[in-house]
Design a protein around this motif. Sequence first.
Motif, PDB file in Angstrom:
ATOM      1  N   PRO A 176       0.919  -1.302   0.201  1.00  0.00           N
ATOM      2  CA  PRO A 176      -0.218   0.154  -0.139  1.00  0.00           C
ATOM      3  C   PRO A 176       0.834   0.887  -0.101  1.00  0.00           C
ATOM      4  CG  PRO A 176      -1.028  -1.755   1.520  1.00  0.00           C
ATOM      5  CD  PRO A 176       0.980  -2.335   1.247  1.00  0.00           C
ATOM      6  N   LYS A 177       0.057   2.120  -0.535  1.00  0.00           N
ATOM      7  CA  LYS A 177       1.178   3.350  -0.545  1.00  0.00           C
ATOM      8  C   LYS A 177       1.257   3.976   0.612  1.00  0.00           C
ATOM      9  CE  LYS A 177       0.583   8.164  -3.595  1.00  0.00           C
ATOM     10  NZ  LYS A 177       0.088   8.882  -4.359  1.00  0.00           N
ATOM     11  N   HIS A 178       0.479   4.356   1.564  1.00  0.00           N
ATOM     12  CA  HIS A 178       0.379   4.981   2.609  1.00  0.00           C
ATOM     13  C   HIS A 178       1.592   4.225   3.980  1.00  0.00           C
ATOM     14  CE1 HIS A 178      -2.081   1.482   4.162  1.00  0.00           C
ATOM     15  NE2 HIS A 178      -1.522   1.329   5.038  1.00  0.00           N
ATOM     16  N   LEU A 179       2.126   2.935   3.033  1.00  0.00           N
ATOM     17  CA  LEU A 179       3.797   3.040   4.074  1.00  0.00           C
ATOM     18  C   LEU A 179       4.761   2.442   3.107  1.00  0.00           C
ATOM     19  CD1 LEU A 179       2.302  -1.486   4.720  1.00  0.00           C
ATOM     20  CD2 LEU A 179       1.889   1.278   6.092  1.00  0.00           C
ATOM     21  N   THR A 180       4.679   3.064   1.742  1.00  0.00           N
ATOM     22  CA  THR A 180       5.990   3.003   1.318  1.00  0.00           C
ATOM     23  C   THR A 180       6.397   4.702   1.006  1.00  0.00           C
ATOM     24  OG1 THR A 180       5.043   2.491  -0.927  1.00  0.00           O
ATOM     25  CG2 THR A 180       5.732   0.191   0.401  1.00  0.00           C
TER      26      THR A 180
ATOM     27  N   GLN B  65       7.032  -0.244  -4.031  1.00  0.00           N
ATOM     28  CA  GLN B  65       7.565   0.379  -5.169  1.00  0.00           C
ATOM     29  C   GLN B  65       7.758   1.327  -3.956  1.00  0.00           C
ATOM     30  OE1 GLN B  65       4.931   2.374  -7.405  1.00  0.00           O
ATOM     31  NE2 GLN B  65       5.243   0.828  -8.978  1.00  0.00           N
ATOM     32  N   LEU B  66       9.234   2.143  -3.822  1.00  0.00           N
ATOM     33  CA  LEU B  66       9.530   3.135  -3.261  1.00  0.00           C
ATOM     34  C   LEU B  66       9.347   4.497  -4.382  1.00  0.00           C
ATOM     35  CD1 LEU B  66      12.650   1.415  -1.023  1.00  0.00           C
ATOM     36  CD2 LEU B  66       9.758   2.009  -0.926  1.00  0.00           C
TER      37      LEU B  66
ATOM     38  N   MET C 219      15.336 -11.591  -1.700  1.00  0.00           N
ATOM     39  CA  MET C 219      14.488 -11.055  -1.780  1.00  0.00           C
ATOM     40  C   MET C 219      14.996 -10.332  -3.790  1.00  0.00           C
ATOM     41  SD  MET C 219      13.340  -8.103   0.580  1.00  0.00           S
ATOM     42  CE  MET C 219      12.465  -8.465   2.167  1.00  0.00           C
ATOM     43  N   GLY C 220      13.660 -10.143  -4.749  1.00  0.00           N
ATOM     44  CA  GLY C 220      13.666  -9.780  -5.971  1.00  0.00           C
ATOM     45  C   GLY C 220      13.826  -8.153  -5.630  1.00  0.00           C
ATOM     46  N   ARG C 221      14.505  -7.720  -7.137  1.00  0.00           N
ATOM     47  CA  ARG C 221      14.508  -6.240  -7.220  1.00  0.00           C
ATOM     48  C   ARG C 221      13.752  -6.692  -9.195  1.00  0.00           C
ATOM     49  NH1 ARG C 221      19.405  -2.534  -8.118  1.00  0.00           N
ATOM     50  NH2 ARG C 221      18.337  -0.397  -8.971  1.00  0.00           N
ATOM     51  N   VAL C 222      12.622  -5.527  -9.141  1.00  0.00           N
ATOM     52  CA  VAL C 222      11.509  -5.475  -9.548  1.00  0.00           C
ATOM     53  C   VAL C 222      12.739  -4.951 -11.156  1.00  0.00           C
ATOM     54  CG1 VAL C 222       9.543  -4.269 -10.534  1.00  0.00           C
ATOM     55  CG2 VAL C 222       9.823  -5.478  -8.322  1.00  0.00           C
ATOM     56  N   LEU C 223      12.040  -5.390 -11.648  1.00  0.00           N
ATOM     57  CA  LEU C 223      12.850  -4.464 -13.096  1.00  0.00           C
ATOM     58  C   LEU C 223      11.518  -4.162 -14.070  1.00  0.00           C
ATOM     59  CD1 LEU C 223      15.314  -7.683 -13.940  1.00  0.00           C
ATOM     60  CD2 LEU C 223      16.239  -5.851 -12.786  1.00  0.00           C
TER      61      LEU C 223
ATOM     62  N   ARG D  45      13.188   3.515  -7.273  1.00  0.00           N
ATOM     63  CA  ARG D  45      12.555   4.977  -8.867  1.00  0.00           C
ATOM     64  C   ARG D  45      13.782   5.920  -8.897  1.00  0.00           C
ATOM     65  NH1 ARG D  45       6.320   4.695 -10.946  1.00  0.00           N
ATOM     66  NH2 ARG D  45       6.411   2.898 -11.528  1.00  0.00           N
ATOM     67  N   HIS D  46      14.582   6.241  -7.375  1.00  0.00           N
ATOM     68  CA  HIS D  46      15.505   7.409  -7.613  1.00  0.00           C
ATOM     69  C   HIS D  46      16.845   6.963  -8.750  1.00  0.00           C
ATOM     70  CE1 HIS D  46      18.488  10.400  -5.971  1.00  0.00           C
ATOM     71  NE2 HIS D  46      17.310  11.268  -5.629  1.00  0.00           N
TER      72      HIS D  46
END
Length: 294
Positions: A75-79, A111-112, A165-169, A143-144
């Motif tokens: 959820p967006k409110h967590l990240t 997703q950061l 842990m995976g890295r989203v590509l 995303r930075h």
Amino acid sequence: MNSQFYLGCAVWAYKGWVGDFYPQGSRSEKLLQLYSDRLITVEVNSTFYSLPDRQTLERWAKDTPPNFRFCPKFPKHLTHNGLLVPFIEQSYQFLDLISSLGNRLGVVFVQLPPSYSPANFTDLENFLQALPRDRYQIALEVRHGDWFKGLAGDRLNRLLRKLGMGRVLLDSRPIYDLPLGEAIDPALAAPVKQERRKPKLPLQPVVTAPFSIVRFISHPERNFNIRFWQEWLTYLQEWLAQDTQIYFFMHCPLEERSPHNAKYFQEMLEKANVSVPALPWDRLAPPPQQLKLF
């Protein structure tokens, strides 16, 4: 065939697919079942904005076959509220909730925002270490831009490998590498421009865990994607040969075209002899032709 490859889209309840991807007249409550008759995974973006209740999640699991997988987003409110560590307890609650999907649960991903930089590495490390990665497959999307450079990128990859842990590509090249004026259909320029809200980041094709997520932002004009898909054929062939589990999600600025872009990519994989399972879509009988009366 390798059962480690999962191909899907980012949504299932898209009304624009009715009459094309879905049969004409399909009811909204049947769309998930119809989707899982065609593709074998879905990226659950809706959890980024609001959380379903347990009964809804259990119903999703019942509406899909045993080999189907959901990949929910944190959820967006967590990240997206600054530091992550203050949200560890709520993250446990989120993971406990989505465990209601049972064996239909695939990779869960964080997703950061673009504002979250390597300056926050210690916070990120403490947050990820606290997550129950022994019970869940978890992947991270950053995303930075600095996460993709030199020491910061290497440090992140080492951390993810250590934690399993995976890295989203994220591959957004198709909507950035081509000038808008190149679109064969001028009507496609507006949705592509809109989709460019997604970050323009370099692709780092690295695998840090026994699983990975690829989020491919396809161009609405199929031919503009082919050279990128050909590159992905090589990566996937290598990773699948190493028994890496890959979730490949096809996005598109014109959502109407996402399923057909996915199917075309599947056909490219099969023609290249990449070991991927057939799509259930291929087993569906074509709709009956209405007989003409003379």
